[in-house]
Enzyme design. Structure first.
Site, PDB file in Angstrom:
ATOM      1  N   CYS A 244     -11.181   3.071  -1.055  1.00  0.00           N
ATOM      2  CA  CYS A 244     -10.400   3.727  -0.076  1.00  0.00           C
ATOM      3  C   CYS A 244      -9.611   2.299   0.718  1.00  0.00           C
ATOM      4  O   CYS A 244     -10.392   3.031   1.787  1.00  0.00           O
ATOM      5  CB  CYS A 244      -9.859   5.630   0.268  1.00  0.00           C
ATOM      6  N   THR A 245      -8.359   2.260   1.122  1.00  0.00           N
ATOM      7  CA  THR A 245      -7.865   1.802   2.487  1.00  0.00           C
ATOM      8  C   THR A 245      -7.703   2.643   3.524  1.00  0.00           C
ATOM      9  O   THR A 245      -8.204   1.815   4.323  1.00  0.00           O
ATOM     10  CB  THR A 245      -6.347   1.922   2.408  1.00  0.00           C
ATOM     11  N   HIS A 246      -8.541   3.820   3.990  1.00  0.00           N
ATOM     12  CA  HIS A 246      -8.199   4.934   4.755  1.00  0.00           C
ATOM     13  C   HIS A 246      -9.995   4.723   5.274  1.00  0.00           C
ATOM     14  O   HIS A 246     -10.669   5.074   6.235  1.00  0.00           O
ATOM     15  CB  HIS A 246      -8.350   5.787   4.947  1.00  0.00           C
TER      16      HIS A 246
ATOM     17  N   ASP B 284       0.852  -1.162  -0.365  1.00  0.00           N
ATOM     18  CA  ASP B 284      -0.355   0.174  -0.048  1.00  0.00           C
ATOM     19  C   ASP B 284       0.658   1.334   0.122  1.00  0.00           C
ATOM     20  O   ASP B 284       1.916   1.271   0.567  1.00  0.00           O
ATOM     21  CB  ASP B 284      -1.363   0.023   1.219  1.00  0.00           C
ATOM     22  N   SER B 285       0.202   2.500  -0.220  1.00  0.00           N
ATOM     23  CA  SER B 285       0.804   3.885  -0.248  1.00  0.00           C
ATOM     24  C   SER B 285       1.467   4.185   1.073  1.00  0.00           C
ATOM     25  O   SER B 285       1.943   4.659   1.121  1.00  0.00           O
ATOM     26  CB  SER B 285       0.266   4.800  -0.773  1.00  0.00           C
TER      27      SER B 285
ATOM     28  N   TYR C 121      -0.829   8.203  -2.595  1.00  0.00           N
ATOM     29  CA  TYR C 121      -0.383   7.921  -3.907  1.00  0.00           C
ATOM     30  C   TYR C 121      -1.070   8.745  -4.854  1.00  0.00           C
ATOM     31  O   TYR C 121      -1.458   9.340  -5.467  1.00  0.00           O
ATOM     32  CB  TYR C 121      -0.736   6.518  -3.957  1.00  0.00           C
ATOM     33  N   GLY C 122      -2.569   9.261  -3.739  1.00  0.00           N
ATOM     34  CA  GLY C 122      -3.683   9.533  -4.562  1.00  0.00           C
ATOM     35  C   GLY C 122      -3.859  10.897  -5.379  1.00  0.00           C
ATOM     36  O   GLY C 122      -4.684  10.960  -5.846  1.00  0.00           O
TER      37      GLY C 122
ATOM     38  N   CYS D 259      -4.080  -0.866  -1.609  1.00  0.00           N
ATOM     39  CA  CYS D 259      -3.717   0.312  -2.501  1.00  0.00           C
ATOM     40  C   CYS D 259      -5.304   0.822  -3.897  1.00  0.00           C
ATOM     41  O   CYS D 259      -5.093  -0.254  -4.298  1.00  0.00           O
ATOM     42  CB  CYS D 259      -2.842   1.290  -2.464  1.00  0.00           C
ATOM     43  N   ASN D 260      -6.357   1.358  -3.187  1.00  0.00           N
ATOM     44  CA  ASN D 260      -6.889   1.484  -4.518  1.00  0.00           C
ATOM     45  C   ASN D 260      -6.284   2.134  -6.018  1.00  0.00           C
ATOM     46  O   ASN D 260      -6.772   2.729  -6.438  1.00  0.00           O
ATOM     47  CB  ASN D 260      -8.391   2.053  -3.553  1.00  0.00           C
TER      48      ASN D 260
ATOM     49  N   GLU E 126      -5.787  10.061   8.858  1.00  0.00           N
ATOM     50  CA  GLU E 126      -3.965   9.853   9.173  1.00  0.00           C
ATOM     51  C   GLU E 126      -3.600  10.993  10.300  1.00  0.00           C
ATOM     52  O   GLU E 126      -2.861  10.366  10.993  1.00  0.00           O
ATOM     53  CB  GLU E 126      -3.198  10.727   8.458  1.00  0.00           C
TER      54      GLU E 126
HETATM   55  N1  DGL Z   1      -3.949   3.462   0.524  1.00  0.00           N
HETATM   56  C1  DGL Z   1      -4.677   5.100  -1.383  1.00  0.00           C
HETATM   57  C2  DGL Z   1      -5.554   4.342  -1.550  1.00  0.00           C
HETATM   58  O1  DGL Z   1      -6.721   3.302  -0.961  1.00  0.00           O
HETATM   59  C3  DGL Z   1      -4.866   5.865  -0.212  1.00  0.00           C
HETATM   60  C4  DGL Z   1      -3.766   7.211   0.884  1.00  0.00           C
HETATM   61  C5  DGL Z   1      -3.083   7.319  -0.833  1.00  0.00           C
HETATM   62  O2  DGL Z   1      -3.628   8.183  -1.516  1.00  0.00           O
HETATM   63  O3  DGL Z   1      -1.786   7.099  -1.283  1.00  0.00           O
HETATM   64  O4  DGL Z   1      -5.876   5.022  -2.532  1.00  0.00           O
END
Ligand code: DGL
Length: 260
Positions: free
Chosen positions: A180-182, A6-7, A38-39, A69-70, A148
């Site tokens: 999204c993971t969060h 994941d990011s 990453y988003g 990570c999405n 976060e």
């Molecule tokens: N892990 C990213 C996602 O699921 C969210 C955090 C990011 O933007 O890196 O899209």
């Protein structure tokens, strides 16, 4: 081992769900904290980072790669599949499959980062299994930093969520994909704001059942992985106290993070 990247630490929602659904399966996790988020990055950068992450996990002995990570799944999964011979599982396939299957009206909402929404991957995948679906996507760039910061119940988070969810409410969706993971960490705020009759799809849970199904189809691999005697390991490219707290919040216990 199953390699998960994941990011950042958000992908631990996926690792945690896999741990709960397939106990005994050793995971090797890499969270690219130093280069998160990453988003908000370009597709070329996300693909480059995803290749680096995959190389690292393969060097550590991963036999399957799970893109938790999405943003990376929607942007880099095809490029990774074209370059590596190991199975690459992306987090979007299981969530879209489920959404297409359970939505009655076919009006499906998707929330995610800008990169995820811009890729158009969620609507594309939903339409593959359900061509009549009407997919309404909404980028929610402020949610990752709020999670976060640990702002999981603050008034400001509720206000921002209400605003992001408003267009989806207006279109009367009956299913909402948390792309999204969060976002699983905000479920308790999303449900009352989108409406209790809207079914939420938690992509981390869907990913975990997809991994289990994948291994059930290859019992020899499952047995080899589960009996390898290895323990799960968690690597990050940087860490801070806040990151450690978030990892502990996701797992419900302290997690030892190795910095590489
Ligand atoms: N892990 C990213 C996602 O699921 C969210 C955090 C990011 O933007 O890196 O899209």
């Amino acid at each position: 081992m199953i390699g998960v990247f994941d990011s950042g630490v958000g992908g631990m929602t996926v690792a945690r769900a896999i741990e709960q659904l397939c106990p005994g399966l050793p995971l090797i996790y890499f969270g690219d904290i130093a280069r998160t988020p990453y988003g908000s990055k370009s597709p070329d950068t996300i693909i480059r980072y995803s290749r680096n992450n995959t190389d690292f996990l393969l060097e550590q002995g991963a036999e399957v790669i799970v893109i938790a990570c999405n943003s990376a799944s929607s942007t880099a999964a095809d490029a990774l599949r074209a370059n590596y011979r190991v199975p690459i599982l992306d987090v979007i396939t299981p969530a879209t499959r489920k959404a297409a299957q359970i939505s009655d009206s076919g009006r499906i909402g998707v929330i995610g980062t800008r990169a995820t929404v811009k890729s158009g991957m969620y609507p594309r995948r939903i339409h593959e299994s359900r061509p009549d679906a009407e997919v309404i996507s909404q980028a929610c760039p402020l949610l990752v930093p709020l999670v976060e910061e640990g702002w999981l119940s603050q008034r400001e988070t509720k206000m921002i969520l209400r605003r992001y969810l408003q267009p989806l409410r207006r279109r009367q969706i009956d299913t909402l994909v948390l792309g999204c993971t969060h976002y699983p960490l905000l479920k308790h705020l999303i449900t009352p704001r989108i409406g209790r009759r809207v079914r939420l799809i938690d992509s981390s849970i869907e990913m975990a059942s997809f991994v289990c199904e994948f291994l059930d189809r290859d019992p020899a691999m499952k047995e080899r992985l589960c009996n390898s005697g290895k323990n799960s390991r968690f690597y990050v490219s940087d860490t801070t106290e806040a990151i450690e707290q978030m990892a502990a919040r996701i797992f419900g216990r302290p997690v030892e993070l190795h910095t590489v």
